[in-house]
Design an enzyme around this catalytic site. Sequence first.
Site, mmCIF file in Angstrom:
data_model
loop_
_atom_site.group_PDB
_atom_site.id
_atom_site.type_symbol
_atom_site.label_atom_id
_atom_site.label_comp_id
_atom_site.label_asym_id
_atom_site.label_seq_id
_atom_site.Cartn_x
_atom_site.Cartn_y
_atom_site.Cartn_z
ATOM 1 N N ASP A 176 4.506 -11.911 2.211
ATOM 2 C CA ASP A 176 5.645 -12.604 1.602
ATOM 3 C C ASP A 176 6.908 -12.301 2.413
ATOM 4 O O ASP A 176 7.845 -11.711 1.910
ATOM 5 C CB ASP A 176 5.820 -12.167 0.135
ATOM 6 C CG ASP A 176 6.022 -10.658 -0.012
ATOM 7 O OD1 ASP A 176 5.568 -9.896 0.873
ATOM 8 O OD2 ASP A 176 6.640 -10.226 -1.005
ATOM 9 N N HIS A 209 7.794 0.290 4.340
ATOM 10 C CA HIS A 209 6.718 0.040 3.378
ATOM 11 C C HIS A 209 5.560 -0.719 4.015
ATOM 12 O O HIS A 209 4.431 -0.239 4.088
ATOM 13 C CB HIS A 209 7.258 -0.780 2.196
ATOM 14 C CG HIS A 209 8.357 -0.138 1.433
ATOM 15 N ND1 HIS A 209 8.188 1.011 0.687
ATOM 16 C CD2 HIS A 209 9.661 -0.489 1.276
ATOM 17 C CE1 HIS A 209 9.330 1.335 0.106
ATOM 18 N NE2 HIS A 209 10.238 0.439 0.452
#
Length: 292
Positions: free
Chosen positions: A13, A209
Amino acid sequence: MVEEIKKIIIDTDPGIDDAIAIFVALQSPEIEVIGLTTIFGNVHTTLSTRNALHLLEIAGRTDIPVAEGPHVTVTEGVKLQSSGYVHGTDGLGNQNISPPKGKPIEQTAAEFLIQQASLYPGKVTVVALGPLTNMALAIQLDPEFFKKVGQIVVLGGAFAVNGNVSPAAEANIFKDPTAADIVFTSGADVLAVGLNITHQVVLTGVFLHDPTALLAAVNPSLITYSEGVVHVQTVGITKGLTIFYNKQKRVVEVTEWSGKPAVKVAVTVDAPKVIELVMARSSILRSIHMLL
C-alpha cells in the site's frame, strides 16, 4: 550447492516505507520479485496501484506485473481513511507525480496470488506490507491456498507493546482485523513482524517498518521467532489487538484457542544488520531522492 532464488510477491500500500522496501527487494540478489499486489492502507487502493506502477517505472522494472486488490475490507465492506498525515495525500510525499504509463493486469490481487502459488507450490513467499485483505480473499477463494503458498511474512501486530493507531492495535491489523484473523488461523506458514521488532530498526529517526519485514523474508537469520497461536480482536475498544498464545502454559478447557495452527512471531531482530543492508543497497536512497 547454489541456494535457490526465492520468489517473492509484495502485497503493498505504497507508502514511503513501502517504496523503500520495494527498492530493497528489487536490489536483493537473493530473491526474484514476481509481482506486486495492491491494497488500501497508507492510501486508497487505486492510489496504491498507481504508486506501485510508478515505483516500478522508476526502477526500470515494468516487466513485473501489478494486480489490484479491493477497496474495502474483507467482510465489513468498510472503505477506510488513508494515512495522508504520514505519507502525504498521494502516499509518496505530495510530489505531484505524473501518472504512470503502465496499467495493472486484469486479474485481481487474490486471483494472481492463487495463480502464482499454484504455479510454484511451496516456492512463493508473500511479503504483506499492508492490511491482510488480499491474503484472506485468496484463502477464501482457494481452500488449498494456505498449503500452496510457501510463507506469508506479515508486517503487522503489536506483541507485548502498544499499537500505533490505538493502545491495542497496529495499523495494518486494525484496518482489516477480520482478514488478519483469517490469515493467522488459516494454517499457512505465517511469520508476523510486529511493532515490537520494527521499533528497534531506526534510520535517523524513521522507523524502517516495511524494509524490516521485507528483509526478514530475504534473510530469515536477521530475526528470531517464537511459535504459537495468534487471534485478532475484531470489535470494540481493543479492535485490532493481536493476542499471542505461545502454549507454554497449557489450557485444559476447550476454547477458541484449541486446535488452532501455530504461526511464527518475530521476537528479536538484528537491527544494525538490517540498517546496514538498507544502506549498502545505496541506489535505493538515490531512487528515493529522484522520487521525492
